[in-house]
Design a protein around this motif. Structure first.
Motif, PDB file in Angstrom:
ATOM      1  N   VAL A  38     -21.943 -26.788 -19.788  1.00  0.00           N
ATOM      2  CA  VAL A  38     -22.450 -28.092 -19.343  1.00  0.00           C
ATOM      3  C   VAL A  38     -23.479 -27.936 -18.221  1.00  0.00           C
ATOM      4  CG1 VAL A  38     -21.835 -30.347 -18.393  1.00  0.00           C
ATOM      5  CG2 VAL A  38     -20.372 -29.291 -20.115  1.00  0.00           C
ATOM      6  N   ALA A  39     -23.211 -27.083 -17.237  1.00  0.00           N
ATOM      7  CA  ALA A  39     -24.159 -26.904 -16.122  1.00  0.00           C
ATOM      8  C   ALA A  39     -25.504 -26.403 -16.626  1.00  0.00           C
ATOM      9  CB  ALA A  39     -23.591 -25.955 -15.071  1.00  0.00           C
ATOM     10  N   VAL A  40     -25.488 -25.427 -17.526  1.00  0.00           N
ATOM     11  CA  VAL A  40     -26.745 -24.883 -18.048  1.00  0.00           C
ATOM     12  C   VAL A  40     -27.482 -25.935 -18.879  1.00  0.00           C
ATOM     13  CG1 VAL A  40     -27.694 -23.180 -19.660  1.00  0.00           C
ATOM     14  CG2 VAL A  40     -26.034 -22.474 -17.926  1.00  0.00           C
ATOM     15  N   LEU A  41     -26.752 -26.737 -19.635  1.00  0.00           N
ATOM     16  CA  LEU A  41     -27.402 -27.767 -20.465  1.00  0.00           C
ATOM     17  C   LEU A  41     -28.008 -28.903 -19.637  1.00  0.00           C
ATOM     18  CD1 LEU A  41     -24.960 -28.094 -23.510  1.00  0.00           C
ATOM     19  CD2 LEU A  41     -27.253 -27.090 -23.481  1.00  0.00           C
ATOM     20  N   ILE A  42     -27.330 -29.335 -18.568  1.00  0.00           N
ATOM     21  CA  ILE A  42     -27.838 -30.482 -17.809  1.00  0.00           C
ATOM     22  C   ILE A  42     -28.770 -30.085 -16.663  1.00  0.00           C
ATOM     23  CG2 ILE A  42     -25.894 -31.945 -18.455  1.00  0.00           C
ATOM     24  CD1 ILE A  42     -24.733 -31.551 -15.659  1.00  0.00           C
ATOM     25  N   LEU A  55     -23.652 -26.158 -11.129  1.00  0.00           N
ATOM     26  CA  LEU A  55     -24.940 -26.874 -11.136  1.00  0.00           C
ATOM     27  C   LEU A  55     -25.548 -26.930  -9.744  1.00  0.00           C
ATOM     28  CD1 LEU A  55     -27.027 -28.525 -12.742  1.00  0.00           C
ATOM     29  CD2 LEU A  55     -25.711 -30.563 -12.137  1.00  0.00           C
ATOM     30  N   SER A  56     -24.734 -27.097  -8.712  1.00  0.00           N
ATOM     31  CA  SER A  56     -25.246 -27.115  -7.337  1.00  0.00           C
ATOM     32  C   SER A  56     -25.962 -25.810  -7.010  1.00  0.00           C
ATOM     33  CB  SER A  56     -24.104 -27.342  -6.345  1.00  0.00           C
ATOM     34  OG  SER A  56     -23.551 -28.620  -6.511  1.00  0.00           O
ATOM     35  N   ALA A  74     -18.052 -19.368  -3.316  1.00  0.00           N
ATOM     36  CA  ALA A  74     -18.444 -18.165  -4.060  1.00  0.00           C
ATOM     37  C   ALA A  74     -19.005 -18.529  -5.431  1.00  0.00           C
ATOM     38  CB  ALA A  74     -17.254 -17.219  -4.200  1.00  0.00           C
ATOM     39  N   LEU A  75     -18.389 -19.485  -6.118  1.00  0.00           N
ATOM     40  CA  LEU A  75     -18.870 -19.924  -7.425  1.00  0.00           C
ATOM     41  C   LEU A  75     -20.310 -20.434  -7.303  1.00  0.00           C
ATOM     42  CD1 LEU A  75     -16.931 -22.329  -9.845  1.00  0.00           C
ATOM     43  CD2 LEU A  75     -19.380 -22.107  -9.789  1.00  0.00           C
ATOM     44  N   GLY A  76     -20.535 -21.403  -6.419  1.00  0.00           N
ATOM     45  CA  GLY A  76     -21.863 -21.986  -6.266  1.00  0.00           C
ATOM     46  C   GLY A  76     -22.887 -20.996  -5.741  1.00  0.00           C
ATOM     47  N   ALA A  77     -22.470 -20.161  -4.796  1.00  0.00           N
ATOM     48  CA  ALA A  77     -23.393 -19.197  -4.196  1.00  0.00           C
ATOM     49  C   ALA A  77     -23.837 -18.135  -5.205  1.00  0.00           C
ATOM     50  CB  ALA A  77     -22.751 -18.540  -2.981  1.00  0.00           C
ATOM     51  N   LEU A  78     -22.907 -17.613  -5.998  1.00  0.00           N
ATOM     52  CA  LEU A  78     -23.288 -16.615  -7.001  1.00  0.00           C
ATOM     53  C   LEU A  78     -24.170 -17.219  -8.091  1.00  0.00           C
ATOM     54  CD1 LEU A  78     -20.036 -14.499  -7.348  1.00  0.00           C
ATOM     55  CD2 LEU A  78     -22.283 -13.703  -6.592  1.00  0.00           C
ATOM     56  N   ALA A  79     -23.830 -18.428  -8.531  1.00  0.00           N
ATOM     57  CA  ALA A  79     -24.681 -19.101  -9.519  1.00  0.00           C
ATOM     58  C   ALA A  79     -26.090 -19.283  -8.958  1.00  0.00           C
ATOM     59  CB  ALA A  79     -24.077 -20.451  -9.916  1.00  0.00           C
ATOM     60  N   GLY A  80     -26.170 -19.701  -7.699  1.00  0.00           N
ATOM     61  CA  GLY A  80     -27.473 -19.903  -7.070  1.00  0.00           C
ATOM     62  C   GLY A  80     -28.225 -18.622  -6.814  1.00  0.00           C
ATOM     63  N   VAL A  97     -24.982 -35.408  -1.108  1.00  0.00           N
ATOM     64  CA  VAL A  97     -24.875 -36.093  -2.409  1.00  0.00           C
ATOM     65  C   VAL A  97     -24.225 -35.179  -3.441  1.00  0.00           C
ATOM     66  CG1 VAL A  97     -26.217 -37.020  -4.349  1.00  0.00           C
ATOM     67  CG2 VAL A  97     -26.759 -37.718  -2.012  1.00  0.00           C
ATOM     68  N   MET A  98     -24.684 -33.930  -3.510  1.00  0.00           N
ATOM     69  CA  MET A  98     -24.104 -33.017  -4.496  1.00  0.00           C
ATOM     70  C   MET A  98     -22.650 -32.677  -4.160  1.00  0.00           C
ATOM     71  SD  MET A  98     -26.099 -32.703  -7.008  1.00  0.00           S
ATOM     72  CE  MET A  98     -25.239 -31.400  -7.882  1.00  0.00           C
ATOM     73  N   SER A  99     -22.318 -32.608  -2.877  1.00  0.00           N
ATOM     74  CA  SER A  99     -20.914 -32.400  -2.486  1.00  0.00           C
ATOM     75  C   SER A  99     -20.061 -33.568  -2.961  1.00  0.00           C
ATOM     76  CB  SER A  99     -20.786 -32.252  -0.970  1.00  0.00           C
ATOM     77  OG  SER A  99     -21.451 -31.111  -0.511  1.00  0.00           O
ATOM     78  N   ALA A 100     -20.594 -34.786  -2.847  1.00  0.00           N
ATOM     79  CA  ALA A 100     -19.872 -35.974  -3.304  1.00  0.00           C
ATOM     80  C   ALA A 100     -19.707 -35.960  -4.823  1.00  0.00           C
ATOM     81  CB  ALA A 100     -20.601 -37.238  -2.853  1.00  0.00           C
ATOM     82  N   VAL A 101     -20.711 -35.465  -5.534  1.00  0.00           N
ATOM     83  CA  VAL A 101     -20.619 -35.368  -6.991  1.00  0.00           C
ATOM     84  C   VAL A 101     -19.537 -34.351  -7.376  1.00  0.00           C
ATOM     85  CG1 VAL A 101     -21.865 -34.670  -9.082  1.00  0.00           C
ATOM     86  CG2 VAL A 101     -22.991 -36.134  -7.406  1.00  0.00           C
ATOM     87  N   VAL A 102     -19.507 -33.209  -6.684  1.00  0.00           N
ATOM     88  CA  VAL A 102     -18.448 -32.207  -6.934  1.00  0.00           C
ATOM     89  C   VAL A 102     -17.080 -32.832  -6.668  1.00  0.00           C
ATOM     90  CG1 VAL A 102     -17.443 -30.027  -6.113  1.00  0.00           C
ATOM     91  CG2 VAL A 102     -19.921 -30.198  -6.472  1.00  0.00           C
ATOM     92  N   PHE A 103     -16.954 -33.528  -5.550  1.00  0.00           N
ATOM     93  CA  PHE A 103     -15.699 -34.195  -5.184  1.00  0.00           C
ATOM     94  C   PHE A 103     -15.253 -35.146  -6.300  1.00  0.00           C
ATOM     95  CE2 PHE A 103     -13.784 -38.034  -3.288  1.00  0.00           C
ATOM     96  CZ  PHE A 103     -12.659 -37.489  -2.692  1.00  0.00           C
ATOM     97  N   ALA A 104     -16.164 -36.029  -6.742  1.00  0.00           N
ATOM     98  CA  ALA A 104     -15.828 -37.021  -7.764  1.00  0.00           C
ATOM     99  C   ALA A 104     -15.513 -36.370  -9.105  1.00  0.00           C
ATOM    100  CB  ALA A 104     -16.973 -38.020  -7.914  1.00  0.00           C
ATOM    101  N   ALA A 105     -16.245 -35.328  -9.468  1.00  0.00           N
ATOM    102  CA  ALA A 105     -16.037 -34.673 -10.763  1.00  0.00           C
ATOM    103  C   ALA A 105     -14.656 -34.027 -10.858  1.00  0.00           C
ATOM    104  CB  ALA A 105     -17.124 -33.638 -11.003  1.00  0.00           C
ATOM    105  N   ASN A 106     -14.080 -33.648  -9.736  1.00  0.00           N
ATOM    106  CA  ASN A 106     -12.735 -33.077  -9.752  1.00  0.00           C
ATOM    107  C   ASN A 106     -11.686 -34.087 -10.207  1.00  0.00           C
ATOM    108  OD1 ASN A 106     -12.249 -30.199  -8.787  1.00  0.00           O
ATOM    109  ND2 ASN A 106     -13.850 -30.895  -7.381  1.00  0.00           N
ATOM    110  N   PHE A 107     -11.980 -35.365 -10.048  1.00  0.00           N
ATOM    111  CA  PHE A 107     -11.034 -36.397 -10.490  1.00  0.00           C
ATOM    112  C   PHE A 107     -11.067 -36.580 -12.005  1.00  0.00           C
ATOM    113  CE2 PHE A 107     -11.377 -37.532  -6.008  1.00  0.00           C
ATOM    114  CZ  PHE A 107     -10.049 -37.782  -5.695  1.00  0.00           C
TER     115      PHE A 107
END
Length: 192
Positions: free
Chosen positions: A168-172, A50-51, A91-97, A20-30
């Motif tokens: 945005v990620a930190v706020l939501i 956010l992931s 790397a972005l998602g892994a470091l954030a996590g 689901v989160m992969s699909a959200v990342v995919f859609a947000a790129n559009f």
């Protein structure tokens, strides 16, 4: 002889949530604003960060990488670079996590969420610029002056994307945490 059954790292709920989160990342790129033919401002990095904040380093990295990988595959301009995009966004998602989940915080500490999002986003910007420099200068053999102009344009857009992603990620993130916990999904996830 031991007949122990190994527990899988990912359960069914984990795999579904990663999907689901992969699909959200995919859609947000559009959701993007093109800046000529060179680059764009987009919201994909928001959900990559956010992931990581929600799911931790491995699962967050997978969501960021997979969603971005499939977005690139859908665009002939980016398709050839999809595997590289997977690694950079992972790397972005892994470091954030990694940073936001340090010490058992599970992405619920504002200072660690900010630090994780900033670190992941800046790492992505550096990797993105390095990839573009190598491509433009060494592979395409463009003159260095042309490469620097392109790097400044792409770097500026990437920094804007990074700032948007962090804010945005930190706020939501707290809202997403509440939804996950109230739905009962939090207790069913093993990857957090």
């Amino acid at each position: 002889m031991e007949n122990a059954v190994k527990k899988s790292r990912f359960g069914t709920y984990d795999i579904v949530f990663i999907g689901v989160m992969s699909a959200v990342v995919f859609a947000a790129n559009f959701l993007s604003i093109p800046l000529g033919d060179v680059t764009r401002i987009h919201f994909g990095n928001v959900f990559c960060a956010l992931s990581g904040l929600l799911l931790g380093p491995l699962s967050g990295g997978l969501c960021a990488g997979l969603g971005s990988f499939f977005y690139d595959l859908c665009n002939p301009l980016y398709a050839a670079e999809a595997p590289i995009t997977f690694l950079m966004k992972f790397a972005l998602g892994a470091l954030a996590g990694l940073i936001s989940h340090m010490g058992g915080r599970r992405g619920k500490s504002l200072p660690f969420n900010i630090a994780g999002s900033v670190t992941g986003s800046l790492c992505y910007v550096a990797l993105y610029l390095l990839k573009n420099f190598i491509k433009q200068y060494f592979l395409l053999k463009n003159p260095i002056d042309t490469v620097w102009v392109l790097m400044i344009t792409k770097g500026t857009a990437s920094l804007v994307n990074a700032i948007i992603a962090v804010v945005v990620a930190v706020l939501i993130c707290p809202v997403f945490h509440q939804v996950v916990e109230r739905s009962g999904l939090g207790a069913k996830l093993s990857v957090r």
